[in-house]
Design a protein around this motif. Structure first.
Motif, mmCIF file in Angstrom:
data_model
loop_
_atom_site.group_PDB
_atom_site.id
_atom_site.type_symbol
_atom_site.label_atom_id
_atom_site.label_comp_id
_atom_site.label_asym_id
_atom_site.label_seq_id
_atom_site.Cartn_x
_atom_site.Cartn_y
_atom_site.Cartn_z
ATOM 1 N N UNK A 251 0.630 -1.607 -0.049
ATOM 2 C CA UNK A 251 -0.080 0.024 0.169
ATOM 3 C C UNK A 251 0.541 1.370 -0.116
ATOM 4 N N UNK A 252 0.281 2.255 -0.718
ATOM 5 C CA UNK A 252 1.058 3.259 -0.626
ATOM 6 C C UNK A 252 0.132 4.563 -0.603
ATOM 7 N N UNK A 253 -0.395 4.734 0.646
ATOM 8 C CA UNK A 253 -1.669 6.015 -0.008
ATOM 9 C C UNK A 253 -2.747 5.554 -0.350
ATOM 10 N N UNK A 254 -3.231 6.071 -1.143
ATOM 11 C CA UNK A 254 -4.412 4.941 -2.046
ATOM 12 C C UNK A 254 -3.777 3.445 -3.080
ATOM 13 N N UNK A 255 -3.009 3.487 -3.154
ATOM 14 C CA UNK A 255 -2.788 3.118 -4.270
ATOM 15 C C UNK A 255 -1.511 1.599 -3.834
ATOM 16 N N UNK A 256 -2.200 0.489 -4.501
ATOM 17 C CA UNK A 256 -1.696 -0.175 -4.458
ATOM 18 C C UNK A 256 -0.343 -0.011 -5.681
ATOM 19 N N UNK A 257 0.738 -1.215 -5.422
ATOM 20 C CA UNK A 257 2.288 -0.729 -5.954
ATOM 21 C C UNK A 257 2.494 -2.725 -5.690
ATOM 22 N N UNK A 258 2.440 -2.862 -6.676
ATOM 23 C CA UNK A 258 2.928 -4.682 -6.986
ATOM 24 C C UNK A 258 4.458 -4.691 -6.988
ATOM 25 N N UNK A 259 4.858 -5.532 -5.943
ATOM 26 C CA UNK A 259 6.552 -5.320 -5.728
ATOM 27 C C UNK A 259 7.094 -6.539 -6.418
ATOM 28 N N UNK A 260 7.827 -7.140 -7.096
ATOM 29 C CA UNK A 260 8.792 -8.013 -6.864
ATOM 30 C C UNK A 260 10.696 -8.267 -6.412
#
Ligand code: ATP
Length: 366
Positions: A251-260
């Motif tokens: 989560x980053x505020x209202x955003x989702x960040x997809x991480x590998x």
């Protein structure tokens, strides 16, 4: 009306140890051309053989129109089957081969039968072969004769079991078009089995995808390509195959960040995509899918992912770039994009082209 309805159709072998077809339900519309595709052993042929009457279901029903044909003998069903190995009688001429089915299924006189065969042969462009025996014919000619033999009977339903598998690539493409043209002209409801996803996609009005005897998805080729129901379908349809990558959902505020972390992959989703995704899943790990043709090299903008180029595979119009983002990760790019091996490039893709799958069940989450 020759609709075909498969209603929770099931076939077990070996006292239930093998479930070849697992409660399959599909409704084929009148005049529709449906392709059935899936890996070896997924139950394609068994399904077709049950519709033809060559195999009887363990449970479930088969309807042609409103008629329940489940227990009907193959001979009394108004279906014509075309096989991979042509199944022509070697000692009969083409004329006799084509007329034989008519003799069994109609009460036409010999002269009428020969006339009908001649008309069909003319339509198929095989009139000059009528006096030949099968071993005098090429593979393509044999398959045309086998098709002609099916067509001459004017059946309610056509069943095709990998009819083009024995032909070379060029002839296969020609025959594909020919079968489509014939089916269009005749409007005969058809089930066409193939293991070749490209054949299934190009020929079918709709495509049925099976795995382990189970229906994975049924839909128009474009819909299945754009909205695969699960990871299996995503990977099976399209060439080269969809790229997959396991990512964590942060989560980053209202955003989702997809991480590998392994591949320094990080992709920030828009607020609306993030909200949709959070609505469908609370998983902290998901598997994402992105098609090679949706990956684009980019030098500026957001969501740039750095990767090292492995092999560059030219296929003429395009290049396949093998990237170290994940095993077998491919970007399909224009042929004028020719990075060197070991070069670092930045790539990106549109959020709208991103597929998200459940990490365990594989079902599509977005
Ligand atoms: P392929 O593309 O290799 O022809 P398929 O999708 O057509 O495969 P089927 O031939 O329908 O698959 O077979 C489905 C499953 O049922 C397989 O596991 C197969 O081994 C099994 N099977 C098919 N026929 C029989 C039989 N007569 N006896 C036992 N098992 C069978």
């Amino acid at each position: 009306m020759a609709t075909i309805t498969l209603d929770t159709l099931r076939k077990e072998f070996d006292n239930g140890r093998i479930v070849a077809v697992d409660d399959l339900s599909v409704a084929v519309e009148d005049g529709e051309f449906i392709t059935v595709v899936g890996p070896s052993g997924c139950g394609k042929s068994t399904t077709l053989r049950m519709v033809s009457g060559l195999e009887s279901p363990t449970s479930g029903r088969i309807l042609v129109g409103d008629e329940d044909v489940t227990d009907q003998h193959a001979r009394t069903r108004d279906v014509a089957m075309v096989f991979q190995n042509y199944a022509l009688y070697p000692h009969k001429t083409v004329m006799e081969n084509m007329a034989f089915g008519l003799r069994m299924s109609t009460d036409l006189s010999k002269a009428e039968r020969r006339e009908r065969v001649r008309e069909t042969a003319q339509m198929m462009g095989i009139e000059e072969l009528l006096d030949d025996k099968p071993d005098e014919l090429s593979g393509g000619q044999k398959q045309r004769v086998a098709l002609g033999r099916a067509i001459v009977r004017e059946p309610d339903v056509f069943l095709f079991d990998e009819p083009l598998s024995n032909l070379d690539a060029k002839l296969r493409t020609t025959m594909r078009t020919e079968i489509q043209r014939l089916q269009n002209d005749l409007g005969i409801t058809s089930l066409y089995v193939t293991h070749d996803q490209e054949e299934a996609m190009t020929m079918g009005d709709r495509i049925v995808i099976l795995k382990d005897g189970k229906l994975q998805q049924v839909g128009r080729p474009k819909d299945v390509y754009e909205n695969p129901a699960n990871e299996f379908v995503g990977g099976f349809v399209g060439s080269p195959s969809m790229n997959f990558l396991d990512v964590s959902v942060e989560r980053e505020g209202n955003h989702v960040v997809l991480v590998n972390d392994d591949s320094s992959f990080s992709y920030r989703l828009s607020e609306s995509f993030s909200a949709d995704l959070r609505e469908t899943t609370h998983e902290t790990e998901v598997r994402i899918g992105i098609r090679p043709e949706d990956v684009t090299p980019a030098s500026d903008g957001s969501n740039l992912i750095d990767s090292t180029v492995g092999v560059v595979e030219p296929i003429g119009s395009d290049n396949y770039l093998h990237l170290d983002i994940a095993p077998d990760f491919i970007a399909r790019v224009d042929s004028d994009i020719e990075p060197e091996t070991d070069e670092t490039i930045s790539i990106t893709f549109d959020e709208s082209d991103l597929h998200v799958f459940h990490p365990k069940t594989g079902e599509s989450l977005k």
